[in-house]
Design an enzyme around this catalytic site. Structure first.
Site, PDB file in Angstrom:
ATOM      1  N   TYR A  87       0.782  -1.095   0.073  1.00 30.23           N
ATOM      2  CA  TYR A  87      -0.309  -0.500   0.239  1.00 30.23           C
ATOM      3  C   TYR A  87       0.888   0.754   0.006  1.00 30.23           C
ATOM      4  O   TYR A  87       0.614   2.509  -0.941  1.00 30.23           O
ATOM      5  CB  TYR A  87      -1.118   0.347   1.431  1.00 30.23           C
ATOM      6  CG  TYR A  87      -1.881  -1.082   1.135  1.00 30.23           C
ATOM      7  CD1 TYR A  87      -2.744  -1.640   0.837  1.00 30.23           C
ATOM      8  CD2 TYR A  87      -1.667  -2.243   2.604  1.00 30.23           C
ATOM      9  CE1 TYR A  87      -4.084  -2.588   0.550  1.00 30.23           C
ATOM     10  CE2 TYR A  87      -2.351  -2.965   2.461  1.00 30.23           C
ATOM     11  CZ  TYR A  87      -3.451  -3.035   1.886  1.00 30.23           C
ATOM     12  OH  TYR A  87      -5.023  -4.700   1.989  1.00 30.23           O
ATOM     13  N   ASN A 108     -12.557  -2.072  -4.878  1.00 29.18           N
ATOM     14  CA  ASN A 108     -11.976  -2.436  -5.893  1.00 29.18           C
ATOM     15  C   ASN A 108     -13.441  -3.631  -6.325  1.00 29.18           C
ATOM     16  O   ASN A 108     -14.134  -3.762  -5.339  1.00 29.18           O
ATOM     17  CB  ASN A 108     -10.583  -2.661  -6.089  1.00 29.18           C
ATOM     18  CG  ASN A 108     -10.688  -4.321  -7.105  1.00 29.18           C
ATOM     19  OD1 ASN A 108     -11.575  -3.571  -7.951  1.00 29.18           O
ATOM     20  ND2 ASN A 108      -9.493  -5.098  -7.257  1.00 29.18           N
ATOM     21  N   CYS A 116      -5.584  -6.776  -6.630  1.00 30.77           N
ATOM     22  CA  CYS A 116      -5.821  -5.953  -5.494  1.00 30.77           C
ATOM     23  C   CYS A 116      -4.849  -7.005  -4.624  1.00 30.77           C
ATOM     24  O   CYS A 116      -5.127  -6.753  -3.012  1.00 30.77           O
ATOM     25  CB  CYS A 116      -7.405  -5.135  -4.881  1.00 30.77           C
ATOM     26  SG  CYS A 116      -8.717  -6.288  -5.345  1.00 30.77           S
ATOM     27  N   HIS A 117      -5.876  -8.296  -4.925  1.00 33.45           N
ATOM     28  CA  HIS A 117      -4.552  -9.280  -3.964  1.00 33.45           C
ATOM     29  C   HIS A 117      -3.772  -8.920  -4.270  1.00 33.45           C
ATOM     30  O   HIS A 117      -2.456 -10.089  -3.583  1.00 33.45           O
ATOM     31  CB  HIS A 117      -5.197 -10.570  -4.595  1.00 33.45           C
ATOM     32  CG  HIS A 117      -4.682 -11.168  -5.811  1.00 33.45           C
ATOM     33  ND1 HIS A 117      -5.632 -10.406  -7.193  1.00 33.45           N
ATOM     34  CD2 HIS A 117      -3.866 -11.849  -6.428  1.00 33.45           C
ATOM     35  CE1 HIS A 117      -5.050 -11.162  -8.090  1.00 33.45           C
ATOM     36  NE2 HIS A 117      -3.798 -11.611  -8.193  1.00 33.45           N
ATOM     37  N   GLU A 144      -0.244 -17.863  -8.104  1.00 29.13           N
ATOM     38  CA  GLU A 144       0.976 -16.921  -9.100  1.00 29.13           C
ATOM     39  C   GLU A 144       1.868 -17.459  -8.636  1.00 29.13           C
ATOM     40  O   GLU A 144       2.754 -16.710  -9.118  1.00 29.13           O
ATOM     41  CB  GLU A 144       0.703 -15.239  -8.361  1.00 29.13           C
ATOM     42  CG  GLU A 144      -1.160 -14.959  -8.989  1.00 29.13           C
ATOM     43  CD  GLU A 144      -1.747 -14.050  -9.591  1.00 29.13           C
ATOM     44  OE1 GLU A 144      -0.685 -12.623  -8.817  1.00 29.13           O
ATOM     45  OE2 GLU A 144      -2.802 -13.637  -9.628  1.00 29.13           O
TER      46      GLU A 144
END
Length: 151
Positions: A87, A108, A116-117, A144
């Site tokens: 952030y 979001n 946003c993850h 990911e």
């Protein structure tokens, strides 16, 4: 407005289209109003993402929100698959307080597609507004290959 929902490895996921763009997505079940070619493409891309066959979504999106919300969503959209930002890093980039960035991430309207993850706090995972909260965030980061960041 058209909506569909379908099963994913992280739960039932819905996508909403208004006009010629996706305006909302999330982990919830909706009563499918109708499908469209764009919604079918969104479903195909999301399922390809979970199958490990897609890293970048290519869909028409419209973020309904303030200029600040759209700015934060644009920055989140640019975070590559398997990478994260904090952030604070986003706040520094756009000249805003980290807390405001956190609020925009939490607001979001199109999570997963706008990733946003991939945004973490300086000291840990941070929050996640999707169903199952941080558990879903962890599952997406593991998918990911970003799980090493969690150790």
């Amino acid at each position: 407005m058209a909506e569909i929902c379908f099963d994913t490895p992280t739960g039932v996921f819905s996508v909403t289209q208004e006009g010629d763009a996706i305006v909302k997505a999330g982990w919830n079940s909706v009563q499918a109003i109708e499908s469209t070619p764009l919604l079918e493409e969104a479903k195909a891309q999301i399922l390809a993402y979970f199958a490990g066959e897609l890293e970048v979504f290519d869909l028409a999106l419209k973020v309904n929100g303030s200029d600040f919300q759209r700015q934060v969503c644009d920055v989140m959209s640019a975070i590559p698959f398997g990478e994260t930002r904090t952030y604070g890093e986003i706040a520094q980039e756009i000249g805003a307080p980290a807390q405001a960035v956190g609020g925009a991430c939490g607001g979001n309207p199109i999570p997963l597609i706008i990733p946003c993850h991939r945004v973490l706090s300086a000291s840990g995972l941070g929050g996640f507004s999707g169903t199952y909260g941080v558990e879903t965030k962890v599952a997406l980061l593991k998918h990911e290959g970003a799980a090493s960041l969690l150790i």
